[in-house]
Scaffold this motif. Sequence first.
Motif, PDB file in Angstrom:
ATOM      1  N   PRO A  35       0.824  -1.217   0.000  1.00 56.18           N
ATOM      2  CA  PRO A  35       0.000   0.000   0.000  1.00 56.18           C
ATOM      3  C   PRO A  35       0.857   1.266   0.000  1.00 56.18           C
ATOM      4  N   ASN A  36       0.415   2.260  -0.749  1.00 54.23           N
ATOM      5  CA  ASN A  36       1.014   3.588  -0.685  1.00 54.23           C
ATOM      6  C   ASN A  36      -0.079   4.615  -0.944  1.00 54.23           C
ATOM      7  N   ALA A  37       0.264   5.885  -0.758  1.00 55.77           N
ATOM      8  CA  ALA A  37      -0.740   6.941  -0.856  1.00 55.77           C
ATOM      9  C   ALA A  37      -1.329   7.043  -2.257  1.00 55.77           C
ATOM     10  N   ALA A  38      -0.519   6.845  -3.299  1.00 59.78           N
ATOM     11  CA  ALA A  38      -1.012   6.978  -4.674  1.00 59.78           C
ATOM     12  C   ALA A  38      -2.035   5.897  -5.006  1.00 59.78           C
ATOM     13  N   LYS A  39      -1.784   4.666  -4.564  1.00 65.92           N
ATOM     14  CA  LYS A  39      -2.722   3.580  -4.854  1.00 65.92           C
ATOM     15  C   LYS A  39      -4.063   3.803  -4.169  1.00 65.92           C
ATOM     16  N   LEU A  40      -4.033   4.150  -2.897  1.00 64.54           N
ATOM     17  CA  LEU A  40      -5.274   4.293  -2.149  1.00 64.54           C
ATOM     18  C   LEU A  40      -6.026   5.556  -2.524  1.00 64.54           C
ATOM     19  N   ALA A  41      -5.356   6.517  -3.143  1.00 61.10           N
ATOM     20  CA  ALA A  41      -6.047   7.729  -3.588  1.00 61.10           C
ATOM     21  C   ALA A  41      -7.021   7.441  -4.715  1.00 61.10           C
ATOM     22  N   ASN A  42      -6.940   6.266  -5.337  1.00 61.08           N
ATOM     23  CA  ASN A  42      -7.879   5.894  -6.384  1.00 61.08           C
ATOM     24  C   ASN A  42      -9.253   5.518  -5.849  1.00 61.08           C
ATOM     25  N   PHE A  43      -9.389   5.456  -4.528  1.00 59.95           N
ATOM     26  CA  PHE A  43     -10.667   5.101  -3.917  1.00 59.95           C
ATOM     27  C   PHE A  43     -11.103   6.203  -2.953  1.00 59.95           C
ATOM     28  N   PRO A  44     -11.481   7.362  -3.491  1.00 59.59           N
ATOM     29  CA  PRO A  44     -11.839   8.490  -2.607  1.00 59.59           C
ATOM     30  C   PRO A  44     -13.136   8.257  -1.847  1.00 59.59           C
ATOM     31  N   GLU A  45     -13.973   7.304  -2.283  1.00 65.94           N
ATOM     32  CA  GLU A  45     -15.238   7.064  -1.594  1.00 65.94           C
ATOM     33  C   GLU A  45     -15.047   6.416  -0.234  1.00 65.94           C
ATOM     34  N   ILE A  46     -13.916   5.768  -0.024  1.00 60.11           N
ATOM     35  CA  ILE A  46     -13.665   5.073   1.235  1.00 60.11           C
ATOM     36  C   ILE A  46     -13.189   6.073   2.281  1.00 60.11           C
ATOM     37  N   ASP A  47     -13.826   6.035   3.452  1.00 62.43           N
ATOM     38  CA  ASP A  47     -13.513   6.991   4.518  1.00 62.43           C
ATOM     39  C   ASP A  47     -12.340   6.541   5.375  1.00 62.43           C
ATOM     40  N   VAL A  48     -12.274   5.246   5.684  1.00 64.71           N
ATOM     41  CA  VAL A  48     -11.265   4.716   6.603  1.00 64.71           C
ATOM     42  C   VAL A  48     -10.844   3.341   6.111  1.00 64.71           C
ATOM     43  N   TYR A  49      -9.575   3.011   6.276  1.00 67.39           N
ATOM     44  CA  TYR A  49      -9.068   1.678   5.952  1.00 67.39           C
ATOM     45  C   TYR A  49      -8.717   0.929   7.231  1.00 67.39           C
ATOM     46  N   VAL A  50      -9.016  -0.359   7.237  1.00 71.70           N
ATOM     47  CA  VAL A  50      -8.548  -1.266   8.286  1.00 71.70           C
ATOM     48  C   VAL A  50      -7.595  -2.252   7.615  1.00 71.70           C
ATOM     49  N   MET A  51      -6.333  -2.220   7.995  1.00 71.68           N
ATOM     50  CA  MET A  51      -5.301  -2.985   7.298  1.00 71.68           C
ATOM     51  C   MET A  51      -5.058  -4.320   7.994  1.00 71.68           C
ATOM     52  N   ILE A  52      -4.969  -5.365   7.190  1.00 72.42           N
ATOM     53  CA  ILE A  52      -4.614  -6.705   7.664  1.00 72.42           C
ATOM     54  C   ILE A  52      -3.194  -6.975   7.202  1.00 72.42           C
ATOM     55  N   SER A  53      -2.283  -7.063   8.146  1.00 69.17           N
ATOM     56  CA  SER A  53      -0.873  -7.220   7.805  1.00 69.17           C
ATOM     57  C   SER A  53      -0.162  -7.898   8.960  1.00 69.17           C
ATOM     58  N   CYS A  54       1.119  -8.114   8.788  1.00 73.35           N
ATOM     59  CA  CYS A  54       1.914  -8.657   9.878  1.00 73.35           C
ATOM     60  C   CYS A  54       2.094  -7.580  10.953  1.00 73.35           C
ATOM     61  N   PRO A  55       2.409  -7.956  12.192  1.00 68.69           N
ATOM     62  CA  PRO A  55       2.503  -6.963  13.272  1.00 68.69           C
ATOM     63  C   PRO A  55       3.560  -5.883  13.045  1.00 68.69           C
ATOM     64  N   GLU A  56       4.571  -6.160  12.234  1.00 64.30           N
ATOM     65  CA  GLU A  56       5.654  -5.203  12.069  1.00 64.30           C
ATOM     66  C   GLU A  56       5.576  -4.428  10.756  1.00 64.30           C
ATOM     67  N   ALA A  57       4.444  -4.523  10.078  1.00 70.26           N
ATOM     68  CA  ALA A  57       4.282  -3.761   8.834  1.00 70.26           C
ATOM     69  C   ALA A  57       4.164  -2.273   9.152  1.00 70.26           C
ATOM     70  N   VAL A  58       4.908  -1.465   8.412  1.00 69.58           N
ATOM     71  CA  VAL A  58       4.908  -0.019   8.602  1.00 69.58           C
ATOM     72  C   VAL A  58       4.625   0.644   7.259  1.00 69.58           C
ATOM     73  N   LEU A  59       3.671   1.556   7.224  1.00 65.71           N
ATOM     74  CA  LEU A  59       3.344   2.269   6.001  1.00 65.71           C
ATOM     75  C   LEU A  59       4.328   3.409   5.797  1.00 65.71           C
ATOM     76  N   GLU A  60       4.928   3.460   4.624  1.00 70.08           N
ATOM     77  CA  GLU A  60       5.838   4.557   4.312  1.00 70.08           C
ATOM     78  C   GLU A  60       5.041   5.829   4.022  1.00 70.08           C
ATOM     79  N   SER A  61       5.473   6.936   4.590  1.00 68.97           N
ATOM     80  CA  SER A  61       4.830   8.240   4.380  1.00 68.97           C
ATOM     81  C   SER A  61       3.341   8.169   4.706  1.00 68.97           C
ATOM     82  N   GLU A  62       3.021   7.642   5.886  1.00 69.92           N
ATOM     83  CA  GLU A  62       1.617   7.479   6.267  1.00 69.92           C
ATOM     84  C   GLU A  62       0.895   8.822   6.348  1.00 69.92           C
ATOM     85  N   LYS A  63       1.607   9.881   6.627  1.00 70.33           N
ATOM     86  CA  LYS A  63       0.976  11.197   6.715  1.00 70.33           C
ATOM     87  C   LYS A  63       0.466  11.694   5.367  1.00 70.33           C
TER      88      LYS A  63
END
Length: 485
Positions: free
Chosen positions: A314-342
């Motif tokens: 996941p990155n900001a550009a990919k998820l920007a294609n779904f503006p209708e979604i208000d909030v995401y709940v991510m299923i990942s390993c415990p140590e997954a970190v999103l780059e540039s989450e802000k």
Amino acid sequence: MAGFSSSGDDVIERIIDVRPEPSISSENELIEKFDLKRCVEWIKEKNLTTVCLQFPDSLLHNSVQIALWLEKQTSHKVYILGDTSYGSCCVDEVASEHVNADGIIHFGHACLSPTSRLPVLYIFPKAHLDVEDCADALKTHLNRRIDQQTLILFDIQYHHCKESIKNHLSDFENLIFAELLDGSDSNTACSSDCQMSTSKEHTAKKLGRTYCLDGEELDQIIFIGPYEAQTLYNHSILFSGTTYYYTDGTVKDVSFNRSVQRRYYLMERLKDAKSVGILVATLGVDGYLKAVDRIRALARRRQKKCYVISVGKPNAAKLANFPEIDVYVMISCPEAVLESEKDFLQPVLSLAEAELALNETRPFTNRLSKDFRDFIPGGECFEPLPSGTLENEEPDVSLLSNKIRCVTTDCSSEETCSDQSVQTRANMSVNVVSSHLSNRTWQGLDPAIGQTEVVKAVLGRSGIASGYSNEQDKPHISADDDNPS
């Protein structure tokens, strides 16, 4: 930044995860650093014929040497996974299935999330640690808190020093040394009250570590490793209220209160959301499909629209294609970190935060587990949803917008109670009826069966964009020309 060029003009660029380490020239040094003799023994013991080698970006420059050496020693085909599907800490079983592999050797840092398809051998990095100085610093600290139950965790790169430090601290009681859940048969006692002698296993298995706890609470945690390690943060929110320390030559107090406060804010965003995206960021961790079903059940109970999104890393550009979604709940390993989450347009939460926000039977607590497997059926934190409906539940007030929230259509708040049904038009287009989606439509492909003339396949246009084969006669216009003709 790494670049790969197929011609003078075409360059593919990508950002690697970490800084590469120096190359290894000596074969003996390569064998010792990556424990290659152990790899050969494991391949022969498991009777494997097709093995995949997984490396983080920092070790890819050694991958060819290792693969050739293992092929020579085992006489079997060895494949290198050049890029991982999600994170380098997770075992990439999905990519290995492309070559029908029957085993994976994972090099480098690992989150130790359980896999479900293939046997895995972990080869951990070994960083230098001054054991004498570390033990002296720990002794000074423990002498001030001699009666407190202390869990000592090691970052994976320092785990090879565990026995040496344990011997230096043998005079102290109430110490618990965590073992790694790496699939190896370790019979080492974690503490003086270890249950290995009776139950053949430790009582607690959390976040890739296993140990025996006397009760549910800890007085303090000592983490031997860098402050920025995700392992330290994950345990800090798992044992909230405990004093945390890390050592990098000295023992220091650390706090993650700001991160926990941000989690509470994101939970309020989820309560206000009308549509929820289930962001699948793993296909290898055991139980991820059950986690998808759990989030669906939580959202439907609160009458929130659900969408399952799987876009690789996941990155900001990919998820920007779904503006209708208000909030995401991510299923990942415990140590997954999103780059540039802000930079993300929508907030991204974990299943633990979704449980606290949407499950009214779960008592509010500041203890969170980053492992989604704890919240699916059979997990330690699983709480079944009530069988009744929420029609008679009293509305509450949003702490962010000060508006009334409810889950029934009789509520007067138009922001939260809207019909999001799907209507099909006569021209095969789909229209979603909703206050924020009313202008969005989708036109499907009309097959037009029997109406299309059958023709033979012909050679299409070829070449590059600056001059296709059917455009060779056109004059070339340069952007640098003052008077193009």
